[in-house]
Design a protein around this motif. Sequence first.
Motif, PDB file in Angstrom:
ATOM      1  N   VAL A  43      -7.070   0.475  -4.171  1.00 28.55           N
ATOM      2  CA  VAL A  43      -6.428   1.333  -3.188  1.00 28.55           C
ATOM      3  C   VAL A  43      -5.963   2.599  -3.889  1.00 28.55           C
ATOM      4  O   VAL A  43      -5.152   2.538  -4.814  1.00 28.55           O
ATOM      5  CB  VAL A  43      -5.228   0.617  -2.529  1.00 28.55           C
ATOM      6  N   ALA A  44      -6.478   3.740  -3.469  1.00 31.39           N
ATOM      7  CA  ALA A  44      -6.084   5.021  -4.060  1.00 31.39           C
ATOM      8  C   ALA A  44      -4.827   5.536  -3.385  1.00 31.39           C
ATOM      9  O   ALA A  44      -4.718   5.519  -2.160  1.00 31.39           O
ATOM     10  CB  ALA A  44      -7.200   6.049  -3.902  1.00 31.39           C
ATOM     11  N   SER A  45      -3.882   6.003  -4.197  1.00 33.05           N
ATOM     12  CA  SER A  45      -2.653   6.571  -3.645  1.00 33.05           C
ATOM     13  C   SER A  45      -2.811   8.052  -3.312  1.00 33.05           C
ATOM     14  O   SER A  45      -1.936   8.632  -2.688  1.00 33.05           O
ATOM     15  CB  SER A  45      -1.495   6.372  -4.632  1.00 33.05           C
ATOM     16  N   ARG A  46      -3.933   8.633  -3.731  1.00 33.57           N
ATOM     17  CA  ARG A  46      -4.197  10.056  -3.461  1.00 33.57           C
ATOM     18  C   ARG A  46      -5.576  10.223  -2.841  1.00 33.57           C
ATOM     19  O   ARG A  46      -6.565   9.665  -3.337  1.00 33.57           O
ATOM     20  CB  ARG A  46      -4.136  10.866  -4.766  1.00 33.57           C
ATOM     21  N   SER A  47      -5.644  10.993  -1.769  1.00 35.67           N
ATOM     22  CA  SER A  47      -6.927  11.214  -1.092  1.00 35.67           C
ATOM     23  C   SER A  47      -7.925  11.956  -1.974  1.00 35.67           C
ATOM     24  O   SER A  47      -9.131  11.703  -1.896  1.00 35.67           O
ATOM     25  CB  SER A  47      -6.720  11.973   0.223  1.00 35.67           C
ATOM     26  N   ALA A  48      -7.443  12.864  -2.834  1.00 39.40           N
ATOM     27  CA  ALA A  48      -8.354  13.593  -3.723  1.00 39.40           C
ATOM     28  C   ALA A  48      -9.092  12.617  -4.642  1.00 39.40           C
ATOM     29  O   ALA A  48     -10.286  12.774  -4.902  1.00 39.40           O
ATOM     30  CB  ALA A  48      -7.589  14.627  -4.546  1.00 39.40           C
ATOM     31  N   LEU A  49      -8.386  11.607  -5.111  1.00 35.31           N
ATOM     32  CA  LEU A  49      -9.000  10.588  -5.950  1.00 35.31           C
ATOM     33  C   LEU A  49     -10.022   9.777  -5.159  1.00 35.31           C
ATOM     34  O   LEU A  49     -11.128   9.528  -5.624  1.00 35.31           O
ATOM     35  CB  LEU A  49      -7.924   9.666  -6.520  1.00 35.31           C
ATOM     36  N   ILE A  70     -13.466   3.506  -5.112  1.00 34.56           N
ATOM     37  CA  ILE A  70     -12.213   3.245  -4.393  1.00 34.56           C
ATOM     38  C   ILE A  70     -12.540   2.610  -3.048  1.00 34.56           C
ATOM     39  O   ILE A  70     -13.347   3.134  -2.278  1.00 34.56           O
ATOM     40  CB  ILE A  70     -11.416   4.551  -4.197  1.00 34.56           C
ATOM     41  N   ASP A  71     -11.881   1.498  -2.752  1.00 33.75           N
ATOM     42  CA  ASP A  71     -12.152   0.779  -1.510  1.00 33.75           C
ATOM     43  C   ASP A  71     -11.352   1.314  -0.327  1.00 33.75           C
ATOM     44  O   ASP A  71     -11.858   1.347   0.794  1.00 33.75           O
ATOM     45  CB  ASP A  71     -11.855  -0.715  -1.700  1.00 33.75           C
ATOM     46  N   ILE A  72     -10.106   1.730  -0.568  1.00 35.76           N
ATOM     47  CA  ILE A  72      -9.242   2.196   0.520  1.00 35.76           C
ATOM     48  C   ILE A  72      -8.475   3.425   0.061  1.00 35.76           C
ATOM     49  O   ILE A  72      -7.928   3.460  -1.045  1.00 35.76           O
ATOM     50  CB  ILE A  72      -8.261   1.086   0.960  1.00 35.76           C
ATOM     51  N   ASP A  73      -8.407   4.424   0.931  1.00 40.40           N
ATOM     52  CA  ASP A  73      -7.666   5.659   0.670  1.00 40.40           C
ATOM     53  C   ASP A  73      -6.302   5.581   1.350  1.00 40.40           C
ATOM     54  O   ASP A  73      -6.183   5.793   2.550  1.00 40.40           O
ATOM     55  CB  ASP A  73      -8.458   6.861   1.202  1.00 40.40           C
ATOM     56  N   ALA A  74      -5.260   5.264   0.566  1.00 44.40           N
ATOM     57  CA  ALA A  74      -3.899   5.228   1.113  1.00 44.40           C
ATOM     58  C   ALA A  74      -3.240   6.601   1.060  1.00 44.40           C
ATOM     59  O   ALA A  74      -2.147   6.781   1.583  1.00 44.40           O
ATOM     60  CB  ALA A  74      -3.049   4.213   0.365  1.00 44.40           C
ATOM     61  N   GLY A  75      -3.914   7.568   0.455  1.00 38.21           N
ATOM     62  CA  GLY A  75      -3.400   8.933   0.423  1.00 38.21           C
ATOM     63  C   GLY A  75      -3.316   9.552   1.802  1.00 38.21           C
ATOM     64  O   GLY A  75      -2.622  10.548   1.997  1.00 38.21           O
ATOM     65  N   THR A  76      -3.990   8.957   2.754  1.00 40.54           N
ATOM     66  CA  THR A  76      -3.936   9.458   4.132  1.00 40.54           C
ATOM     67  C   THR A  76      -2.535   9.340   4.715  1.00 40.54           C
ATOM     68  O   THR A  76      -2.206  10.060   5.660  1.00 40.54           O
ATOM     69  CB  THR A  76      -4.946   8.708   5.023  1.00 40.54           C
ATOM     70  N   ILE A  77      -1.704   8.492   4.146  1.00 39.64           N
ATOM     71  CA  ILE A  77      -0.305   8.405   4.597  1.00 39.64           C
ATOM     72  C   ILE A  77       0.416   9.694   4.246  1.00 39.64           C
ATOM     73  O   ILE A  77       1.112  10.282   5.084  1.00 39.64           O
ATOM     74  CB  ILE A  77       0.404   7.193   3.956  1.00 39.64           C
ATOM     75  N   ALA A  78       0.239  10.172   3.015  1.00 36.79           N
ATOM     76  CA  ALA A  78       0.900  11.400   2.563  1.00 36.79           C
ATOM     77  C   ALA A  78       0.388  12.627   3.296  1.00 36.79           C
ATOM     78  O   ALA A  78       1.146  13.564   3.550  1.00 36.79           O
ATOM     79  CB  ALA A  78       0.721  11.571   1.055  1.00 36.79           C
ATOM     80  N   THR A  79      -0.896  12.632   3.642  1.00 38.23           N
ATOM     81  CA  THR A  79      -1.451  13.794   4.341  1.00 38.23           C
ATOM     82  C   THR A  79      -1.137  13.776   5.830  1.00 38.23           C
ATOM     83  O   THR A  79      -1.377  14.767   6.516  1.00 38.23           O
ATOM     84  CB  THR A  79      -2.981  13.867   4.158  1.00 38.23           C
ATOM     85  N   ILE A 121       1.751   4.326   7.697  1.00 35.38           N
ATOM     86  CA  ILE A 121       1.846   3.175   6.793  1.00 35.38           C
ATOM     87  C   ILE A 121       1.264   1.948   7.485  1.00 35.38           C
ATOM     88  O   ILE A 121       0.538   1.159   6.871  1.00 35.38           O
ATOM     89  CB  ILE A 121       3.304   2.937   6.362  1.00 35.38           C
ATOM     90  N   GLU A 122       1.564   1.791   8.765  1.00 36.06           N
ATOM     91  CA  GLU A 122       1.028   0.650   9.511  1.00 36.06           C
ATOM     92  C   GLU A 122      -0.498   0.689   9.592  1.00 36.06           C
ATOM     93  O   GLU A 122      -1.159  -0.341   9.437  1.00 36.06           O
ATOM     94  CB  GLU A 122       1.619   0.620  10.920  1.00 36.06           C
ATOM     95  N   ASP A 123      -1.066   1.884   9.813  1.00 38.48           N
ATOM     96  CA  ASP A 123      -2.528   2.025   9.862  1.00 38.48           C
ATOM     97  C   ASP A 123      -3.176   1.569   8.558  1.00 38.48           C
ATOM     98  O   ASP A 123      -4.137   0.803   8.558  1.00 38.48           O
ATOM     99  CB  ASP A 123      -2.944   3.477  10.121  1.00 38.48           C
ATOM    100  N   VAL A 124      -2.654   2.054   7.440  1.00 38.19           N
ATOM    101  CA  VAL A 124      -3.234   1.718   6.138  1.00 38.19           C
ATOM    102  C   VAL A 124      -2.975   0.251   5.810  1.00 38.19           C
ATOM    103  O   VAL A 124      -3.854  -0.430   5.279  1.00 38.19           O
ATOM    104  CB  VAL A 124      -2.717   2.656   5.032  1.00 38.19           C
ATOM    105  N   GLY A 125      -1.799  -0.248   6.162  1.00 41.61           N
ATOM    106  CA  GLY A 125      -1.519  -1.665   5.952  1.00 41.61           C
ATOM    107  C   GLY A 125      -2.493  -2.551   6.715  1.00 41.61           C
ATOM    108  O   GLY A 125      -2.993  -3.547   6.187  1.00 41.61           O
ATOM    109  N   THR A 126      -2.792  -2.171   7.937  1.00 46.71           N
ATOM    110  CA  THR A 126      -3.770  -2.905   8.738  1.00 46.71           C
ATOM    111  C   THR A 126      -5.154  -2.820   8.114  1.00 46.71           C
ATOM    112  O   THR A 126      -5.892  -3.811   8.063  1.00 46.71           O
ATOM    113  CB  THR A 126      -3.801  -2.362  10.178  1.00 46.71           C
ATOM    114  N   GLN A 127      -5.509  -1.639   7.608  1.00 47.68           N
ATOM    115  CA  GLN A 127      -6.807  -1.454   6.953  1.00 47.68           C
ATOM    116  C   GLN A 127      -6.917  -2.339   5.703  1.00 47.68           C
ATOM    117  O   GLN A 127      -7.957  -2.970   5.473  1.00 47.68           O
ATOM    118  CB  GLN A 127      -6.984   0.017   6.581  1.00 47.68           C
ATOM    119  N   ILE A 128      -5.840  -2.406   4.910  1.00 47.05           N
ATOM    120  CA  ILE A 128      -5.842  -3.258   3.716  1.00 47.05           C
ATOM    121  C   ILE A 128      -5.958  -4.720   4.115  1.00 47.05           C
ATOM    122  O   ILE A 128      -6.756  -5.467   3.540  1.00 47.05           O
ATOM    123  CB  ILE A 128      -4.580  -3.014   2.858  1.00 47.05           C
ATOM    124  N   PHE A 129      -5.192  -5.136   5.109  1.00 45.64           N
ATOM    125  CA  PHE A 129      -5.236  -6.526   5.558  1.00 45.64           C
ATOM    126  C   PHE A 129      -6.632  -6.895   6.062  1.00 45.64           C
ATOM    127  O   PHE A 129      -7.166  -7.954   5.726  1.00 45.64           O
ATOM    128  CB  PHE A 129      -4.186  -6.759   6.647  1.00 45.64           C
TER     129      PHE A 129
END
Length: 93
Positions: free
Chosen positions: A24-30, A38-47, A52-60
């Motif tokens: 899970v990447a914490s930055r979208s640029a990465l 990278i399997d999941i882009d969690a940087g979308t939360i910051a952008t 957080i719920e969307d990305v949590g659901t995606q990870i689950f």
Amino acid sequence: MNMHVFTTGRGTPYGLAMVPVIKVASRSALADRWSDLIDIDAGTIATGAATIEDVGTQIFQMILDVASGRKETWADHWGLYNDLVLFNPTPVT
């Protein structure tokens, strides 16, 4: 079944042969630069593109898909496997 959900901000190419590793990447640029590692882009939360719920659901959902064999992680796809090290033998800086 065990599974690792590994967060990274630097793109560490980490994988284990014995268990799937979802990166899970914490930055979208990465995530954009290494889209094949990278399997999941969690940087979308910051952008603001996702909550957080969307990305949590995606990870689950990814955990369920990998555990059921419907998907494979990029590390498994490319065969990128590291040795399991329970304790880091070098100094942490």
